[in-house]
Write an enzyme that holds these catalytic residues in place. Structure first.
Site, PDB file in Angstrom:
ATOM      1  N   GLU A  23      -6.781   3.728  -5.851  1.00 47.25           N
ATOM      2  CA  GLU A  23      -4.859   3.342  -5.531  1.00 47.25           C
ATOM      3  C   GLU A  23      -4.369   4.945  -5.868  1.00 47.25           C
ATOM      4  O   GLU A  23      -5.100   5.630  -6.980  1.00 47.25           O
ATOM      5  CB  GLU A  23      -4.491   2.821  -6.129  1.00 47.25           C
ATOM      6  CG  GLU A  23      -2.615   2.452  -6.518  1.00 47.25           C
ATOM      7  CD  GLU A  23      -2.280   1.008  -7.445  1.00 47.25           C
ATOM      8  OE1 GLU A  23      -2.320  -0.120  -7.226  1.00 47.25           O
ATOM      9  OE2 GLU A  23      -1.252   1.349  -8.438  1.00 47.25           O
TER      10      GLU A  23
ATOM     11  N   ASP B  53      -0.571   6.036  -6.679  1.00 45.03           N
ATOM     12  CA  ASP B  53       0.974   5.742  -7.203  1.00 45.03           C
ATOM     13  C   ASP B  53       1.605   7.478  -7.363  1.00 45.03           C
ATOM     14  O   ASP B  53       1.260   7.851  -8.018  1.00 45.03           O
ATOM     15  CB  ASP B  53       0.806   4.965  -7.880  1.00 45.03           C
ATOM     16  CG  ASP B  53      -0.411   4.218  -8.435  1.00 45.03           C
ATOM     17  OD1 ASP B  53      -0.154   3.525  -7.377  1.00 45.03           O
ATOM     18  OD2 ASP B  53       0.214   3.258  -8.886  1.00 45.03           O
TER      19      ASP B  53
ATOM     20  N   GLU C 124       5.001   6.613  -8.379  1.00 47.11           N
ATOM     21  CA  GLU C 124       6.324   5.617  -9.127  1.00 47.11           C
ATOM     22  C   GLU C 124       7.934   6.344 -10.496  1.00 47.11           C
ATOM     23  O   GLU C 124       7.812   7.458 -10.493  1.00 47.11           O
ATOM     24  CB  GLU C 124       5.720   4.572 -10.019  1.00 47.11           C
ATOM     25  CG  GLU C 124       4.636   3.512  -9.886  1.00 47.11           C
ATOM     26  CD  GLU C 124       4.147   3.588 -10.776  1.00 47.11           C
ATOM     27  OE1 GLU C 124       3.904   2.352 -11.164  1.00 47.11           O
ATOM     28  OE2 GLU C 124       3.371   3.706 -12.421  1.00 47.11           O
TER      29      GLU C 124
END
Length: 289
Positions: free
Chosen positions: A105, A107, A109
């Site tokens: 993953e 990310d 955010e």
């Protein structure tokens, strides 16, 4: 060329086309490349599907995902974040292998904040199921006043997170040192908007103010350029893909200067220096750029 001067640092950006192009070379719209994963009533299509609005209220947040998965390449979106008091909210843009046990993953955010405080962007990387690689940067502009481009570049050499073509995070392929690197699992492109006031703002001290709802974020210019899976098996290993070229195997001199500027002026948390969590420095932290 567009030029800006912020905090004594000169940025030079190439002109950006008003319309992005997807893998197949056609104009990309939301409906062509993405599907809604939850709360369809909270995602509103704008401008004939070329832009969307994500809505968070007390009933629900929402999310969407690409229809395909990709193995290496570049993905980017232009996002205008929640204005005003956004504390307790998280707007995310990420890639995920959608595998439970051995997850890969990448990310972005975006952590909301009280009015007048800068937006914080947290990046994280999971490789072969191992995460806990958080870094946080305070953005040097008002991320809710206009659209800005957020990009993930992923090739056999490194992963780079860009904000308006400025690199804010680099994770090198150091498999030669037995450091895991995501290269075997294709990943989909995802985005979500949700409430996370138990951790998102000042470690959960600042709670969401529902009187400010609905919270609205906007997306446009969906740009995916990579090897679709399923697709030609030779694509992901081809050295002929533009993102595997010499110019993209390491930061160039200008990118390296921008990267150091971000790290010196806007980095507020780095797991590599968090001795309470990691008494022994994680090996990838010593790899540099």
């Amino acid at each position: 060329m567009d030029m800006g001067l912020r905090n004594g640092f000169i940025f030079i950006f190439p002109c950006v086309l008003a319309l992005s192009v997807s893998v197949s070379g056609r104009p990309a719209t939301f409906l062509e490349d993405f599907r809604i994963t939850w709360s369809e009533s909270h995602i509103r299509k704008l401008d004939g599907g070329r832009a969307i609005q994500l809505v968070l209220d007390q009933n629900s947040g929402c999310g969407f995902a690409s229809k395909k998965q990709y193995l290496f390449g570049r993905v980017s979106m232009k996002i205008k974040l929640i204005p005003g008091d956004s504390a307790g909210t998280v707007t995310a843009f990420y890639m995920n292998s959608d595998t439970d046990r051995v997850r890969d993953e990448l990310d972005f955010e975006f952590l909301g904040n009280r009015t007048g405080q800068p937006y914080t962007v947290q990046t994280n990387i999971y490789a072969h199921g191992k995460g806990d690689r958080e870094q946080r940067v305070n953005l040097w502009f008002d991320a809710a006043a206009d659209f800005h481009t957020y990009t993930i570049m992923w090739n056999h050499h490194h992963i780079v997170f860009y904000v308006d073509e400025v690199p804010i995070r680099v994770y090198k392929n150091n498999e030669a040192r037995n450091i895991p690197y995501p290269k075997l699992q294709p990943m989909g492109v995802y985005s979500t908007l949700w409430e996370a006031d138990d951790w998102a703002t000042r470690g959960g001290l600042e709670k969401i103010d529902w009187t400010k709802a609905p919270f609205l974020a906007y997306y446009k210019d969906f740009d995916i350029d990579g090897c679709p899976v399923p697709g030609p098996a030779s694509c992901a290993t081809s050295t002929g893909n533009w993102w595997e070229g010499t110019a993209y195997q390491a930061l160039n001199a200008m990118e390296a200067r921008r990267y150091r500027w971000v790290r010196m002026n806007h980095l507020i948390y780095d797991y590599c220096t968090d001795k309470s969590r990691f008494p022994i420095i994680p090996p990838e932290c010593m790899a540099g750029i």
